[in-house]
Design a protein around this motif. Structure first.
Motif, PDB file in Angstrom:
ATOM      1  N   ARG A   1       0.748  -1.056  -0.112  1.00 14.99           N
ATOM      2  CA  ARG A   1      -0.078   0.083   0.039  1.00 14.99           C
ATOM      3  C   ARG A   1       0.882   1.151   0.047  1.00 14.99           C
ATOM      4  O   ARG A   1       0.442   2.280  -0.414  1.00 14.99           O
ATOM      5  N   ASP A   2       1.981   1.066   0.652  1.00 21.54           N
ATOM      6  CA  ASP A   2       2.774   2.271   0.924  1.00 21.54           C
ATOM      7  C   ASP A   2       3.560   2.516  -0.499  1.00 21.54           C
ATOM      8  O   ASP A   2       3.546   3.592  -0.821  1.00 21.54           O
ATOM      9  N   LEU A   3       3.827   1.718  -1.178  1.00 17.34           N
ATOM     10  CA  LEU A   3       4.533   1.869  -2.572  1.00 17.34           C
ATOM     11  C   LEU A   3       3.206   2.234  -3.701  1.00 17.34           C
ATOM     12  O   LEU A   3       3.821   3.280  -4.466  1.00 17.34           O
ATOM     13  N   ALA A   4       2.104   2.054  -3.452  1.00 21.78           N
ATOM     14  CA  ALA A   4       1.105   2.294  -4.212  1.00 21.78           C
ATOM     15  C   ALA A   4       0.898   3.978  -4.333  1.00 21.78           C
ATOM     16  O   ALA A   4       0.618   4.708  -5.273  1.00 21.78           O
ATOM     17  N   GLN A   5       0.742   4.248  -2.775  1.00 21.01           N
ATOM     18  CA  GLN A   5       0.817   5.885  -2.498  1.00 21.01           C
ATOM     19  C   GLN A   5       1.956   6.410  -2.974  1.00 21.01           C
ATOM     20  O   GLN A   5       1.746   7.571  -3.434  1.00 21.01           O
TER      21      GLN A   5
ATOM     22  N   ALA B   1       1.937   9.588  -6.210  1.00 22.51           N
ATOM     23  CA  ALA B   1       2.263  11.252  -5.952  1.00 22.51           C
ATOM     24  C   ALA B   1       2.917  11.306  -7.247  1.00 22.51           C
ATOM     25  O   ALA B   1       2.943  12.635  -7.338  1.00 22.51           O
ATOM     26  N   GLY B   2       3.454  10.741  -8.106  1.00 20.57           N
ATOM     27  CA  GLY B   2       4.053  11.328  -9.443  1.00 20.57           C
ATOM     28  C   GLY B   2       5.104  12.061  -9.586  1.00 20.57           C
ATOM     29  O   GLY B   2       5.883  12.354  -8.443  1.00 20.57           O
ATOM     30  N   ALA B   3       5.623  12.468 -10.477  1.00 17.12           N
ATOM     31  CA  ALA B   3       6.710  13.470 -10.804  1.00 17.12           C
ATOM     32  C   ALA B   3       6.571  14.195 -12.091  1.00 17.12           C
ATOM     33  O   ALA B   3       5.626  13.990 -12.851  1.00 17.12           O
ATOM     34  N   ASP B   4       7.286  15.280 -12.196  1.00 13.09           N
ATOM     35  CA  ASP B   4       6.975  16.357 -13.309  1.00 13.09           C
ATOM     36  C   ASP B   4       7.459  15.774 -14.494  1.00 13.09           C
ATOM     37  O   ASP B   4       7.058  16.103 -15.553  1.00 13.09           O
ATOM     38  N   ARG B   5       8.446  14.848 -14.442  1.00 13.98           N
ATOM     39  CA  ARG B   5       9.066  14.374 -15.796  1.00 13.98           C
ATOM     40  C   ARG B   5       9.691  12.911 -15.452  1.00 13.98           C
ATOM     41  O   ARG B   5       9.753  12.618 -14.209  1.00 13.98           O
ATOM     42  N   PHE B   6      10.123  12.155 -16.505  1.00 15.01           N
ATOM     43  CA  PHE B   6      11.054  10.976 -16.355  1.00 15.01           C
ATOM     44  C   PHE B   6      12.420  11.543 -15.997  1.00 15.01           C
ATOM     45  O   PHE B   6      12.799  12.722 -16.550  1.00 15.01           O
ATOM     46  N   GLY B   7      12.969  11.145 -15.041  1.00 13.38           N
ATOM     47  CA  GLY B   7      14.309  11.556 -14.589  1.00 13.38           C
ATOM     48  C   GLY B   7      14.176  12.209 -13.258  1.00 13.38           C
ATOM     49  O   GLY B   7      13.185  12.103 -12.405  1.00 13.38           O
TER      50      GLY B   7
ATOM     51  N   GLY C   1       3.994  -1.620 -22.819  1.00 15.10           N
ATOM     52  CA  GLY C   1       2.703  -1.599 -22.274  1.00 15.10           C
ATOM     53  C   GLY C   1       1.987  -0.328 -22.423  1.00 15.10           C
ATOM     54  O   GLY C   1       2.537   0.551 -23.038  1.00 15.10           O
ATOM     55  N   PRO C   2       1.009  -0.101 -21.798  1.00 12.40           N
ATOM     56  CA  PRO C   2       0.152   1.099 -21.859  1.00 12.40           C
ATOM     57  C   PRO C   2       1.012   2.325 -21.350  1.00 12.40           C
ATOM     58  O   PRO C   2       1.634   2.106 -20.308  1.00 12.40           O
ATOM     59  N   GLU C   3       0.928   3.387 -21.920  1.00  8.73           N
ATOM     60  CA  GLU C   3       1.817   4.741 -21.424  1.00  8.73           C
ATOM     61  C   GLU C   3       1.313   4.962 -20.394  1.00  8.73           C
ATOM     62  O   GLU C   3      -0.194   5.057 -20.042  1.00  8.73           O
ATOM     63  N   GLU C   4       2.022   5.323 -19.193  1.00 10.56           N
ATOM     64  CA  GLU C   4       1.634   5.948 -18.110  1.00 10.56           C
ATOM     65  C   GLU C   4       2.435   7.254 -17.677  1.00 10.56           C
ATOM     66  O   GLU C   4       3.381   7.191 -18.004  1.00 10.56           O
ATOM     67  N   PRO C   5       1.699   8.012 -17.038  1.00 16.27           N
ATOM     68  CA  PRO C   5       2.436   9.027 -16.594  1.00 16.27           C
ATOM     69  C   PRO C   5       3.683   8.720 -15.388  1.00 16.27           C
ATOM     70  O   PRO C   5       3.638   7.695 -14.834  1.00 16.27           O
ATOM     71  N   PRO C   6       4.554   9.736 -15.599  1.00 12.51           N
ATOM     72  CA  PRO C   6       5.992   9.281 -14.686  1.00 12.51           C
ATOM     73  C   PRO C   6       5.398   9.239 -13.098  1.00 12.51           C
ATOM     74  O   PRO C   6       4.601   9.803 -12.549  1.00 12.51           O
ATOM     75  N   ALA C   7       5.672   8.198 -12.473  1.00 12.42           N
ATOM     76  CA  ALA C   7       5.572   7.792 -11.124  1.00 12.42           C
ATOM     77  C   ALA C   7       6.843   8.111 -10.174  1.00 12.42           C
ATOM     78  O   ALA C   7       7.949   8.452 -10.825  1.00 12.42           O
TER      79      ALA C   7
ATOM     80  N   HIS D   1       8.896   4.630 -14.250  1.00 13.66           N
ATOM     81  CA  HIS D   1       7.747   3.734 -14.458  1.00 13.66           C
ATOM     82  C   HIS D   1       7.496   2.766 -13.091  1.00 13.66           C
ATOM     83  O   HIS D   1       8.284   2.239 -12.424  1.00 13.66           O
ATOM     84  N   ARG D   2       6.185   2.837 -12.499  1.00 17.36           N
ATOM     85  CA  ARG D   2       5.903   2.257 -11.533  1.00 17.36           C
ATOM     86  C   ARG D   2       6.095   0.770 -11.427  1.00 17.36           C
ATOM     87  O   ARG D   2       6.506   0.197 -10.536  1.00 17.36           O
TER      88      ARG D   2
END
Length: 302
Positions: A118-122, A126-132, A195-201, A230-231
């Motif tokens: 659950r902590d990893l999912a949370q 939270a995401g990131a502004d970009r990859f990197g 796989g499907p494109e996802e926003p930066p995790a 990627h998550r």
């Protein structure tokens, strides 16, 4: 010795240690259970600090590491800590030293494993502004390219997590020309395999089992190579080097909180290419077979 200092005094710890006012006990670096040991040259030293009042702290000292090494870890701890309480708290950091609470290890349990999922999912959500990431990165004993790249995650991964490690792995004899060409061909196909494109995790980035510290109340995340990624990368890394205890429970709790895209398990080897390339860069040919086995797997699928 003396009582544990408050935060204002933590910067004085090197002097207190030098004058034997604090007892130090070396903390063994994470053991990968692999054929070769991590090179000691230039590595950070980890110490358990014990004070007169019986309290403890954990300290890591740069000792010759490349500039920005501890800053990268500190930045990652702060950034990940904004998203989840599972990241070990950072008490102090400067160019020479990083200080954290001492967490007494405990046996993993199903309850702790579910909490970790659950902590990893949370954290990922939270995401990131970009990859990197906006800081210079390190993973283990080597560099990690956190610069942005145009396009999808797969294109960024090919440019920043695969390409930079091919030449050093060639130069040290871990890979030959045919190996490098096969990896480059696979990298060129990643868009169709990822796989499907996802926003930066918001990812830990080096989440093998040794960077999960099981404590009495929760599983803690330590030693990040944090970045926007990627998550599935963190989940794939939990399977490396023998696998994380109670991993099925971790994944089940994660998927309940944040369902995964179809086919994520089949994509696990793609995310493991990077840590294996880090190991061929650092340790040489001992990791060629495992790396090229993953490459061959995807070559057979084409």
């Amino acid at each position: 010795m003396r009582e544990a200092p408050d935060r204002r005094d933590l910067r004085l710890l090197p002097q207190l240690i030098e004058h034997q006012r604090v007892r130090t006990t070396p903390v063994k670096a994470n053991d990968f259970s692999m054929p070769l040991e991590t090179p000691s040259a230039g590595s950070a030293s980890a110490q358990r600090l014990t004070f007169d009042d019986g309290s403890h702290l954990f300290a890591k000292f740069a000792e010759g590491r490349a500039p920005g090494y501890l800053a990268a870890e500190a930045n990652g701890l702060r950034w990940l800590g904004e998203a989840t309480g599972a990241v070990v708290p950072l008490l102090h950091a400067d160019d020479a030293m990083l200080v954290e609470p001492w967490i007494e290890p405990a046996a993993p349990t199903a309850e702790l494993a579910a909490g970790l999922g659950r902590d990893l999912a949370q954290m990922h959500a939270a995401g990131a502004d970009r990859f990197g990431a906006p800081w210079r990165g390190y993973i283990g004993e080597t560099f990690m390219d956190n610069e942005p790249a145009e396009g999808t995650w797969a294109q960024w991964y090919a440019a920043r997590r695969i390409a930079p490690y091919l030449k050093p792995s060639r130069d040290n004899g871990a890979l030959d020309a045919a190996d490098t060409e096969a990896i480059e061909r696979l990298a060129s196909r990643l868009d169709g395999l990822a796989g499907p494109e996802e926003p930066p995790a918001r990812v830990h980035g080096d989440l093998w089992w040794g960077n999960v510290l099981w404590g009495g109340e929760r599983a803690w995340l330590i030693d990040p190579a944090a970045h926007g990624g990627h998550r599935e990368t963190d989940l794939a890394n939990l399977r490396l080097w023998g696998g994380t205890p109670l991993l099925d429970t971790v994944i089940a709790a994660y998927a309940e909180a944040a369902p995964l895209a179809d086919g994520w398990e089949e994509r696990t080897p793609l995310h493991q290419l990077f840590p294996l390339l880090v190991h061929t860069t650092l340790f040489g040919r001992a990791y060629r077979s495992q790396l090229m086995g993953l490459v061959s797997h995807f070559t057979k699928l084409s």
